[in-house]
Every structure is written in C-alpha cells, then in structure tokens.
Write an enzyme that holds these catalytic residues in place. Structure first.
Site, short mmCIF file in Angstrom:
data_model
loop_
_atom_site.label_atom_id
_atom_site.label_comp_id
_atom_site.label_asym_id
_atom_site.label_seq_id
_atom_site.Cartn_x
_atom_site.Cartn_y
_atom_site.Cartn_z
NE ARG A 40 -2.82 9.45 -0.48
CZ ARG A 40 -1.59 9.07 -0.81
NH1 ARG A 40 -1.42 8.17 -1.77
NH2 ARG A 40 -0.55 9.57 -0.19
CB SER A 109 -3.84 11.92 7.91
OG SER A 109 -4.44 11.38 6.76
CE LYS A 138 1.54 10.02 3.14
NZ LYS A 138 0.56 10.47 4.11
N1 TZP Z 1 -1.29 7.17 4.37
C1 TZP Z 1 -0.59 6.54 5.31
S1 TZP Z 1 0.00 5.05 4.77
C2 TZP Z 1 -0.74 5.26 3.25
C3 TZP Z 1 -1.39 6.47 3.20
C4 TZP Z 1 -2.12 7.01 2.06
C5 TZP Z 1 -0.64 4.27 2.14
C6 TZP Z 1 -1.26 2.96 2.51
O1 TZP Z 1 -1.12 2.08 1.44
P1 TZP Z 1 -1.10 0.50 1.62
O2 TZP Z 1 -0.77 -0.02 0.25
O3 TZP Z 1 -2.46 0.10 2.07
O4 TZP Z 1 -0.03 0.19 2.62
#
Ligand code: TZP
Ligand code: MG
Length: 211
Positions: A40, A109, A138
C-alpha cells in the site's frame, strides 16, 4: 475454493517502514508469521508499484505468504499478484473482478453494516473491516467502529474478514472473539525497532487466543 489465511495481515507503509524499507520489513514479518502482505503506497504510480512488488515476491514466496496490491488493479495484474484490495472510493468490486479474472483474490474495505451486508461473495473474497480504533496511520479515516461495531459488521458479512485500525497484540483475543478471521496491521509491525519480534508476538497472541 480459494485458499488464503487472513490471520496476520501486514499492510506495508513506505514512510513508516523508514530506514529498513518495505522489503526488509516484509521479510522479517513473514519470518515472524505474517500470512498476507499488502503493498500500500498511496504516492507510487503503477510502474513503481510493479517494481516494489517484484522485489517482494521472492521474499514472500518461500513462506507461502500472499502478496496483495492496494488499489492498483493494473499493477496487480502485471505482477500476477495473489490479490488486490480496493476501498469504497476505488473502482467498484464488479469492475475489479472483471479486470483481474476469477482466480485472483479480491478484498474490499467496508466501514458500515450496510456495506458489509452488501458484499457479493461471488465477486469479493474477503472484507477489510474498520477502522476498529482511531489511527494516525490513515489520516481522515471513517469513524472508528469499536469492537462492538466490528462484531456487528462481521455478523452480516458474507465473506471472511480481517479487522483493521489501531490494532496490536493486546487486541488479538477481542478481535478474534468478535468473529474476524484476522488482524490487519500497519504500525504494529512497520517502523517497530524489531519487526520480526513484533510479528512473532502477534503470531503468539493469535495462537494463544485460538486455544
Ligand atoms: N484502513 C483503515 S485503518 C488503516 C487502513 C489502511 C490504517 C491502519 O493502520 P494501523 O497503524 O494498523 O492503525
Ligand atoms: Mg483504496
């Protein structure tokens, strides 16, 4: 029937992986027990994703961990990656499925019960459900759904699911109890001083929670 193991799903972030980089982070994570690795990189074009994906494939192959490409169907197809993961703001799942063919894994998602219930299992293979908790990884993410929300979305979701958002080893038991098949993590592995140890700790927590 497609076979894939969502239990420990690493989502790579090029910034958080920092000095050691995404390839070395992935190497350590799969050595520690990650079962899926998503590439990603929101700022990379298709050519750059293909290049990074090519570097990841031989690293993942011996472990059996699967390579999933975020957003970019063209890169996933060029790489013959194991799968592609799209969000609600990307191309729709039916179009993605048409482009990737029947064999490639398609993840989607979902952030609400309505979206989870609307998944067509003929098209989508697994759901990414979250964010469970608010996360700086995010920026601008949808509202956190919490563990109770996770359980609700899982209960209406017709395909296997992986929870995401603010998750770490301390949440493993609760996430699996909510019915998700696994945890997707970024910062619990990327950028940690010892990604192998972090992945191993998550793996142990999963084994413990399943006993
Ligand atoms: N989609 C929803 S939350 C997220 C993504 C890509 C990020 C999650 O990152 P982390 O550091 O595991 O909280
Ligand atoms: Mg996306």
């Amino acid at each position: 029937m497609k076979h894939f193991d969502l239990s420990l799903y690493l989502v790579l972030d090029p910034v958080l992986c920092g000095g050691i980089g995404m390839a070395e982070t992935a190497r350590q994570a799969v050595a520690g027990g990650a079962t899926m690795v998503q590439l990603r990189d929101k700022h990379a074009g298709t050519a750059a994703l293909i290049e990074t994906g090519k570097a990841l494939q031989p690293i993942l192959k011996p472990s059996g961990a699967l390579l999933i490409i975020n957003d970019d169907v063209e890169a996933a197809v060029a790489l013959a990656a194991d799968g592609v993961h799209i969000g609600q703001e990307d191309m729709d799942a039916r179009t993605a499925r048409r482009l990737i063919g029947p064999e490639m894994i398609l993840g989607l998602s979902v952030e609400t019960e309505e979206l989870a219930a609307a998944i067509d299992p003929e098209i989508t293979d697994y759901a990414g459900i979250g964010p469970v908790f608010a996360t700086p990884t995010k920026p601008g993410h949808k509202p956190a759904i919490g563990l109770a929300g996770l359980a609700r979305l899982v209960s209406v979701c017709p395909v296997p699911s992986v929870a995401i958002g603010g998750l770490d080893a301390q949440h493993v038991a609760a996430v699996l109890k909510a019915g998700a098949d696994g945890l997707a993590v970024v910062s619990a592995i990327c950028g940690r001083p010892d990604p192998f140890a972090s992945a191993s700790a998550l793996r142990r927590a999963i084994a413990e929670a399943r006993r």
